[in-house]
Design a protein around this motif. Sequence first.
Motif, PDB file in Angstrom:
ATOM      1  N   SER A  90       6.502   8.850  -7.424  1.00 20.62           N
ATOM      2  CA  SER A  90       6.027   7.456  -7.323  1.00 20.62           C
ATOM      3  C   SER A  90       5.884   7.041  -5.870  1.00 20.62           C
ATOM      4  O   SER A  90       4.911   6.385  -5.471  1.00 20.62           O
ATOM      5  N   VAL A  91       6.906   7.433  -5.059  1.00 20.04           N
ATOM      6  CA  VAL A  91       6.827   7.108  -3.625  1.00 20.04           C
ATOM      7  C   VAL A  91       5.616   7.782  -3.005  1.00 20.04           C
ATOM      8  O   VAL A  91       4.915   7.210  -2.158  1.00 20.04           O
ATOM      9  N   ARG A  92       5.323   9.013  -3.435  1.00 24.62           N
ATOM     10  CA  ARG A  92       4.173   9.732  -2.882  1.00 24.62           C
ATOM     11  C   ARG A  92       2.867   9.006  -3.193  1.00 24.62           C
ATOM     12  O   ARG A  92       1.962   8.938  -2.353  1.00 24.62           O
ATOM     13  N   TYR A  93       2.761   8.489  -4.435  1.00 22.05           N
ATOM     14  CA  TYR A  93       1.546   7.729  -4.778  1.00 22.05           C
ATOM     15  C   TYR A  93       1.365   6.538  -3.845  1.00 22.05           C
ATOM     16  O   TYR A  93       0.254   6.224  -3.381  1.00 22.05           O
ATOM     17  N   GLY A  94       2.461   5.869  -3.546  1.00 26.69           N
ATOM     18  CA  GLY A  94       2.367   4.696  -2.647  1.00 26.69           C
ATOM     19  C   GLY A  94       1.934   5.104  -1.259  1.00 26.69           C
ATOM     20  O   GLY A  94       1.086   4.425  -0.627  1.00 26.69           O
ATOM     21  N   ILE A  95       2.464   6.205  -0.774  1.00 26.72           N
ATOM     22  CA  ILE A  95       2.114   6.657   0.575  1.00 26.72           C
ATOM     23  C   ILE A  95       0.664   7.137   0.605  1.00 26.72           C
ATOM     24  O   ILE A  95      -0.049   6.965   1.617  1.00 26.72           O
ATOM     25  N   GLU A  96       0.232   7.745  -0.523  1.00 29.20           N
ATOM     26  CA  GLU A  96      -1.174   8.158  -0.595  1.00 29.20           C
ATOM     27  C   GLU A  96      -2.100   6.940  -0.473  1.00 29.20           C
ATOM     28  O   GLU A  96      -3.161   7.005   0.183  1.00 29.20           O
ATOM     29  N   MET A  97      -1.740   5.829  -1.117  1.00 33.49           N
ATOM     30  CA  MET A  97      -2.541   4.595  -1.019  1.00 33.49           C
ATOM     31  C   MET A  97      -2.571   4.081   0.423  1.00 33.49           C
ATOM     32  O   MET A  97      -3.615   3.664   0.932  1.00 33.49           O
ATOM     33  N   ILE A  98      -1.373   4.158   1.044  1.00 34.05           N
ATOM     34  CA  ILE A  98      -1.324   3.722   2.451  1.00 34.05           C
ATOM     35  C   ILE A  98      -2.227   4.614   3.297  1.00 34.05           C
ATOM     36  O   ILE A  98      -2.965   4.140   4.181  1.00 34.05           O
ATOM     37  N   HIS A  99      -2.171   5.930   3.013  1.00 35.34           N
ATOM     38  CA  HIS A  99      -2.998   6.869   3.765  1.00 35.34           C
ATOM     39  C   HIS A  99      -4.481   6.577   3.564  1.00 35.34           C
ATOM     40  O   HIS A  99      -5.290   6.642   4.508  1.00 35.34           O
ATOM     41  N   SER A 100      -4.863   6.218   2.322  1.00 35.76           N
ATOM     42  CA  SER A 100      -6.274   5.943   2.031  1.00 35.76           C
ATOM     43  C   SER A 100      -6.742   4.658   2.692  1.00 35.76           C
ATOM     44  O   SER A 100      -7.893   4.542   3.161  1.00 35.76           O
ATOM     45  N   GLU A 101      -5.863   3.630   2.729  1.00 41.42           N
ATOM     46  CA  GLU A 101      -6.225   2.330   3.270  1.00 41.42           C
ATOM     47  C   GLU A 101      -6.153   2.284   4.793  1.00 41.42           C
ATOM     48  O   GLU A 101      -6.640   1.322   5.418  1.00 41.42           O
ATOM     49  N   ALA A 102      -5.533   3.278   5.398  1.00 41.14           N
ATOM     50  CA  ALA A 102      -5.327   3.230   6.861  1.00 41.14           C
ATOM     51  C   ALA A 102      -6.390   4.002   7.603  1.00 41.14           C
ATOM     52  O   ALA A 102      -6.095   4.639   8.616  1.00 41.14           O
ATOM     53  N   VAL A 103      -7.632   3.902   7.112  1.00 41.13           N
ATOM     54  CA  VAL A 103      -8.710   4.633   7.774  1.00 41.13           C
ATOM     55  C   VAL A 103      -8.940   4.087   9.182  1.00 41.13           C
ATOM     56  O   VAL A 103      -9.208   4.840  10.128  1.00 41.13           O
ATOM     57  N   ARG A 104      -8.805   2.750   9.322  1.00 38.56           N
ATOM     58  CA  ARG A 104      -9.053   2.123  10.619  1.00 38.56           C
ATOM     59  C   ARG A 104      -7.833   2.186  11.545  1.00 38.56           C
ATOM     60  O   ARG A 104      -7.921   1.749  12.693  1.00 38.56           O
ATOM     61  N   GLU A 105      -6.695   2.690  10.994  1.00 42.31           N
ATOM     62  CA  GLU A 105      -5.477   2.787  11.805  1.00 42.31           C
ATOM     63  C   GLU A 105      -5.068   4.260  11.927  1.00 42.31           C
ATOM     64  O   GLU A 105      -4.275   4.794  11.126  1.00 42.31           O
ATOM     65  N   PRO A 106      -5.635   4.968  12.894  1.00 38.66           N
ATOM     66  CA  PRO A 106      -5.364   6.410  13.004  1.00 38.66           C
ATOM     67  C   PRO A 106      -3.876   6.740  13.126  1.00 38.66           C
ATOM     68  O   PRO A 106      -3.394   7.714  12.522  1.00 38.66           O
ATOM     69  N   ASP A 107      -3.134   5.941  13.864  1.00 36.33           N
ATOM     70  CA  ASP A 107      -1.699   6.228  14.029  1.00 36.33           C
ATOM     71  C   ASP A 107      -0.958   6.098  12.698  1.00 36.33           C
ATOM     72  O   ASP A 107      -0.119   6.925  12.342  1.00 36.33           O
ATOM     73  N   LEU A 108      -1.304   5.026  11.955  1.00 33.92           N
ATOM     74  CA  LEU A 108      -0.659   4.813  10.657  1.00 33.92           C
ATOM     75  C   LEU A 108      -1.045   5.915   9.674  1.00 33.92           C
ATOM     76  O   LEU A 108      -0.204   6.424   8.915  1.00 33.92           O
ATOM     77  N   GLN A 109      -2.317   6.307   9.735  1.00 34.61           N
ATOM     78  CA  GLN A 109      -2.777   7.356   8.819  1.00 34.61           C
ATOM     79  C   GLN A 109      -2.107   8.689   9.155  1.00 34.61           C
ATOM     80  O   GLN A 109      -1.722   9.465   8.265  1.00 34.61           O
ATOM     81  N   SER A 110      -1.919   8.959  10.444  1.00 29.72           N
ATOM     82  CA  SER A 110      -1.229  10.195  10.861  1.00 29.72           C
ATOM     83  C   SER A 110       0.224  10.197  10.401  1.00 29.72           C
ATOM     84  O   SER A 110       0.748  11.202   9.912  1.00 29.72           O
ATOM     85  N   GLN A 111       0.866   9.040  10.539  1.00 36.58           N
ATOM     86  CA  GLN A 111       2.266   8.941  10.094  1.00 36.58           C
ATOM     87  C   GLN A 111       2.380   9.106   8.585  1.00 36.58           C
ATOM     88  O   GLN A 111       3.315   9.743   8.068  1.00 36.58           O
ATOM     89  N   ALA A 112       1.394   8.552   7.850  1.00 37.54           N
ATOM     90  CA  ALA A 112       1.381   8.680   6.388  1.00 37.54           C
ATOM     91  C   ALA A 112       1.184  10.137   5.984  1.00 37.54           C
ATOM     92  O   ALA A 112       1.769  10.618   5.000  1.00 37.54           O
ATOM     93  N   SER A 113       0.353  10.856   6.721  1.00 37.99           N
ATOM     94  CA  SER A 113       0.142  12.285   6.426  1.00 37.99           C
ATOM     95  C   SER A 113       1.439  13.072   6.588  1.00 37.99           C
ATOM     96  O   SER A 113       1.772  13.954   5.762  1.00 37.99           O
ATOM     97  N   LYS A 114       2.190  12.755   7.665  1.00 38.76           N
ATOM     98  CA  LYS A 114       3.475  13.424   7.869  1.00 38.76           C
ATOM     99  C   LYS A 114       4.443  13.126   6.724  1.00 38.76           C
ATOM    100  O   LYS A 114       5.167  14.010   6.244  1.00 38.76           O
ATOM    101  N   CYS A 115       4.445  11.861   6.304  1.00 37.59           N
ATOM    102  CA  CYS A 115       5.335  11.471   5.202  1.00 37.59           C
ATOM    103  C   CYS A 115       4.962  12.201   3.921  1.00 37.59           C
ATOM    104  O   CYS A 115       5.828  12.616   3.147  1.00 37.59           O
ATOM    105  N   LEU A 116       3.615  12.349   3.701  1.00 34.18           N
ATOM    106  CA  LEU A 116       3.183  13.068   2.500  1.00 34.18           C
ATOM    107  C   LEU A 116       3.648  14.519   2.527  1.00 34.18           C
ATOM    108  O   LEU A 116       4.086  15.074   1.508  1.00 34.18           O
TER     109      LEU A 116
END
Length: 453
Positions: free
Chosen positions: A268-294
């Motif tokens: 469930s946590v992974r699904y949430g982080i995946e959403m964050i990763h998808s929505e953070a297209v304009r925030e490269p740093d956030l998207q990179s951090q989300a990828s690490k978390c995934l």
Amino acid sequence: MTFKTKLLLITILPLIAVSILVGGTTYYQSRELVNAQTQAVEQRILSSKRQEIRNYVSLALTSIEQIYEEEPGGRIAAQERVKDIFKNLTFDYDGYFFVYRLDGTNIVHPKLPHLVGGNWWDLQDENGDYVIRNLLEEAKTGGGFHQYVWNKPSTGTVEEKLGYAIMLDKWGWMLGTGLYTDDIAREVAGIRLEMANSIRQTLLVIFLITLAATVIVGTLIAGVRFSEQRFADSKLKELTNRIFQVQEQERKRVSTELHDSISQLLVSVRYGIEMIHSEAVREPDLQSQASKCLKTLDATIAEVRRISRDLRPSVLDDMGLAAALVSLGKEFQNQSGITVNVSAEQCHNRLSEGAKTALYRVVQECVTNVARHACASEVNIDLTVGSHILTLSVEDNGVGLPNPLPRGGGLGFRNMRERMETYGGKLIIGWRASGGTRIMVEMPLDKLAAKAA
């Protein structure tokens, strides 16, 4: 010193001590009884001989009484007639009469005629006894007995003799006779020998009784100890089986909790982080951090699933032992890089769930040992289901086990053995001819289930 040895000593030593005491007391009292008995026998025989000698003397006096009292033809003629009577008056072969004057001169001696006419006042026997002197002393007191040693005519040997002498006062003669007492010594020796044999037989019986009692007590103690040990072993096996069951139950519970609860939460946590990763297209740093978390979550989920599978493989419950061994082999090969060949036949319902779990754990322990110690490149797992016996073998081509094996084979091998013995099986540890280790397991199958199959 072991408890069994102490118990044996505490039980047997008093028994042996009592037996020795009884034997010693019996021996001592028997010796005392022998001495008293032989003395009584000796006194009884001597008393009988004394009476016999008195009777002989009385007969001799009767035979000369008229001549001695009346002296027909004069004293000298009467004395000559009496001498002739005494010379010819004998009893048995060694019984005879002898006559001495008061000065020790011999007048009559039928068996030793060379003594006649000689003075033997100073004659001594082998023991230094003045024979004639002492016989004369006894005669002067009214008649009496005297013991000495004298030549025995029938044997030519010197033997003990009981002499008796009285006075013929009118003529100043000492009349004597006697009986040899060597037969008393022989009879007493025979009694002593007979009683000594009885004592030996008694002591032998006591020894045999003690030996039998010792053997019986030792056997009983060994039997009790063996029964106690068997009872303790059975209870220990029951306890070991119960511990394994509790372990498996707890592993299954923890495995289920990890799979159904924690693993699902992580997903469930992974699904949430995946959403964050998808929505953070304009925030490269956030998207990179989300990828690490995934990536971290994926690794965590995989580790949780691995732990859950190690604790209790669901394939064992869902598809059976054969499929579980195949799955275990593939997973081990992926993790270790060691080639695993699995050949497993289905046993269906011919084994209890506990037995299947025990076999799975044995294979799991074996491959773990291969990874840690064997330095092997290949492992072969073979499960064969016969009509009555299931055979499992795990072989590797590694360095093999030390030879000889350590006593008990180590904790892991001991646990594997206990698991197998719980279900009536046996585990054999050995070496391959081409090098490496071979673990063999044999376990009986359920006969009723075999008939149903």
